[in-house]
Write an enzyme that holds these catalytic residues in place. Sequence first.
Site, mmCIF file in Angstrom:
data_model
loop_
_atom_site.group_PDB
_atom_site.id
_atom_site.type_symbol
_atom_site.label_atom_id
_atom_site.label_comp_id
_atom_site.label_asym_id
_atom_site.label_seq_id
_atom_site.Cartn_x
_atom_site.Cartn_y
_atom_site.Cartn_z
ATOM 1 N N PHE A 22 0.829 -1.219 0.000
ATOM 2 C CA PHE A 22 0.000 0.000 0.000
ATOM 3 C C PHE A 22 0.855 1.258 0.000
ATOM 4 C CE2 PHE A 22 -2.060 -3.451 2.388
ATOM 5 C CZ PHE A 22 -3.024 -3.786 1.457
ATOM 6 N N THR B 81 -9.225 -10.298 -10.742
ATOM 7 C CA THR B 81 -8.333 -9.547 -9.847
ATOM 8 C C THR B 81 -8.675 -8.055 -9.867
ATOM 9 O OG1 THR B 81 -6.663 -9.361 -11.585
ATOM 10 C CG2 THR B 81 -6.444 -11.200 -10.061
ATOM 11 N N GLN C 249 -9.496 -5.732 -6.657
ATOM 12 C CA GLN C 249 -8.806 -4.480 -6.350
ATOM 13 C C GLN C 249 -9.808 -3.383 -5.994
ATOM 14 O OE1 GLN C 249 -6.032 -3.321 -9.380
ATOM 15 N NE2 GLN C 249 -4.536 -2.720 -7.859
ATOM 16 N N GLU D 177 -5.246 2.941 -7.327
ATOM 17 C CA GLU D 177 -5.504 4.157 -6.544
ATOM 18 C C GLU D 177 -6.985 4.563 -6.623
ATOM 19 O OE1 GLU D 177 -2.554 4.682 -5.189
ATOM 20 O OE2 GLU D 177 -1.391 3.634 -6.715
#
Lengths: 707, 207
Positions: A232, A602, A606, A673
Amino acid sequence: MEKRVLKDDNDRVDGILKVTGQAKYFAEYELPGLTYGVLVTSTITKGKITALDTKAAEKAPGVIAVISHLNKPSAAAYEQEGGPQMKIFYTDKIFYNGQPIAIVVANTFERATHAASLVKATYAKEDFNTDFEKALKDPKAKKLQGQADYKRGIENAYKTAVVKLEERYFLPIETHNPMELHGIIADWRPNNQLTVYAKTQGVKATQGTIANVFKIPMENIQVNSEFVGGGFGMALRTWPLEIATVMASKHIGKPVKVVITRMQMFTMVGNRPAAIQTIGLGANKDGKLTGITHRAYGETSTYENFTEGVVNMAKFMYQCDNVNTAYAIVPVDLGVPIWMRGPGEATGAFALESAIDEMAHALDMDPLDFRIKNDPETDQQKNKPFSSKNIKEAYKIGAEKIGWSNRKNKPGSLIEGPWQTGYGVSVGVFNANRGKASVKGILKADGSLHLQSATSDIGPGTGTGMTLIANKLMKIPVNKITFELGDSSLPPAPSQGGSATLSTVGSAVNDVCVALKSAIAELAANSNMDATANFVDVLKKNNLPQIEVTKESQGGKERDNYSMYSFSIHFVQVKVHALTGVVKVSKIVSVGDSGTIVSPKTARSQMLGGAVGGIGMALTEESIIDHRYGRYINNNFADYHVPVNADVPEIDVNFINKPDPYINPMGAKGMGEIALIGFSAAVANAVFNATGKRIRTLPITPDKILA
Amino acid sequence: MKSSDQKPNQGDSRRDFLKKSSVITAIALTPSVAVKAAESNADERFAQLFEKIPLELTVNNKVYQTTVEPRVTLLDYLREELHLTGTKKGCDHGQCGACTVHVDGQRVNSCLSLAVMNEGKKITTIEGLANGETLHPMQAAFIKHDGFQCGYCTPGQIMSAVACVREGHTGSRAEISEYMSGNICRCGAYPNIVDAIIEVKEGGEKV
């Protein structure tokens, strides 16, 4: 285990290793003669070490060495003037509470831990300040420019607008807290040969940093980091504790492993800095924005400056002729911050997207209609068209799925027993990057393709995404493709950060596949085979066991012509308990507008992760300091509350999934992000809609609701 | 400790304990020699003799007979001694669940249990969950539903999830979430973890 085959092409390529406990993280490598290092940390916040008594520790059972500024092992760069201020073990200065001041190495973890407790430091204390708000108010405290001031049109135009607002927003320090504790194994061997097993978002970056500190050639250093238990952002640099471990290994001539404690995760590996922001918005009666002013102060340390893109979004997200921004950083006596998911943009979006909601309310407009009304056709900051932007479509999908029509514009309208229901929306945006990376492809006569690049996977599923790109281009089954990463000897790639890995490394995978296909076509032509012949047949006919190609890939001039961003819309429904002030996020719809979705499974995960991180940012996360002592007081998982399973509702993830025509061959833009950016504002806006209370200080805890 | 009469006084260091130890006197060392020994490498040998206590436990159906320092946690014993590194250290304080294993069938935070407390017990770790090449249904369901990203909390999540099903705490999504809230996932895979558990429960296979 190799025999096990994934059932679905979209499953994670490393899934079997991860669910069986075979995935090896940095601390799990067995090295002969491995020793254990434990860090001793400062117990004062500012001053100097006047004495360090290491005798008892040195004599404790199993102890091999105690290393500190008293016996600093050679680190060539630290012996020179200049460079970083915090040269570990090359200074007696204390910059913050919890700074590593010595490392104790022993033959077991328990012995090192005990011996570390025997090191006694004596200090000359100095006055300090860890309180960001206090520093901000103090006219004598330093304020440094963090980003050039920006101005378009009239400065502070909001002040003369028909409808105006000016509000202040506060974000506390947050700590990344990946589940894996930070650390490193360093194995310094004769002739300055070094192997490290690291927790890093960039093996090449780690290699480069260590080479610089110890002044040894890059090629002498092997960095391994195949599996990383979350980052992160906190693993985007090589921290002093890692340099300390390398020093220790060099000093004792044995491999040293350091795994820091959860408490040390709050002081040794950065955090999201606190921020104080003021937003001024002006609009005309029709709801057109006439002025945006965004001023921000971010926290930094006294020994190193840290800046991030807190005020970026205000410059282009909404159509407005008069925009100005300013960003300054304020040093306090804490450890240096580092980018945390969404970095400064997430901080900025909390303020801007809350203010947008406040303006919509002031205008008595639906906040969605207000956003649509002020949606720009082009990027006014760069004066360029967007490479792709489907935000209006995203608004529509999200609104329908969350049931936006159930929302009442008047706050506090939806009440059911003790629970008040509210709906909120927010936008997230982040630069769609593409850097430079190299990938090697080895195409074999057994029908397999092996790809290699010194990139990382901190969790998003790098290998899975790359495999799917190659699968699509080469028509080779997924289980015949392998992607190797996390090894500094592989072709270079940048660190995993800024949502750029899929775009950057994926482009290189694309280029390698294209090159392999043309090499096969050429071989086919030369051996009188059909141009469409299978590569296995072509290789066999040519008696070649394999062919290999390495390609470096980077973007061209497209960035000169287009403004490239990824977008997200977060819709949340919250329920607020009127008596206790408890906020439950009861429904989430996130829509990602990030070009082609290469790896749907995936990618969805996310987005889920961003929403979960956003719940923490909005409702629970805050690293609290007792400013009398300069120490964190909630530096553990019992007191620093990250969301747990019961805090998270079902999350409906949607993608626009339209290729961006310019960014890269896949048409895919980054997602890591935007999954988080803006989410906290959506929660704050929903809380306002539920209760009529506008909370401008995160996290939104019950005391603030009841105040 | 079996020889409770030799328990050192509070405040004594381990070294003082060695000096005073009647065991040392029993092997006929004069006090000065004992002190000297304690100052040299002999100290290490004494420490190894007297600080470790015998331990027998079963991990993944394999019996281990060793000696271990009483202060070693089950977690560190599994990871550092047995090299079963599938069990993860996330906090060392029983706050995150990454170290979850089954002890005699119950889910336990192995960081909160000393190795010596597990004498004679049967431990199952993530490495012992699959049946040879066949994944446990929960492992397969975690892959299918993408119940992880970085994978670090995953072994603990899976061990906890198996126990959650066995305990019968799978009546609803909310109940599963509640009974899985001792396992933190910072990547935020929670909804997928719940999906995986529901699939296993509804699949009806023995877990």
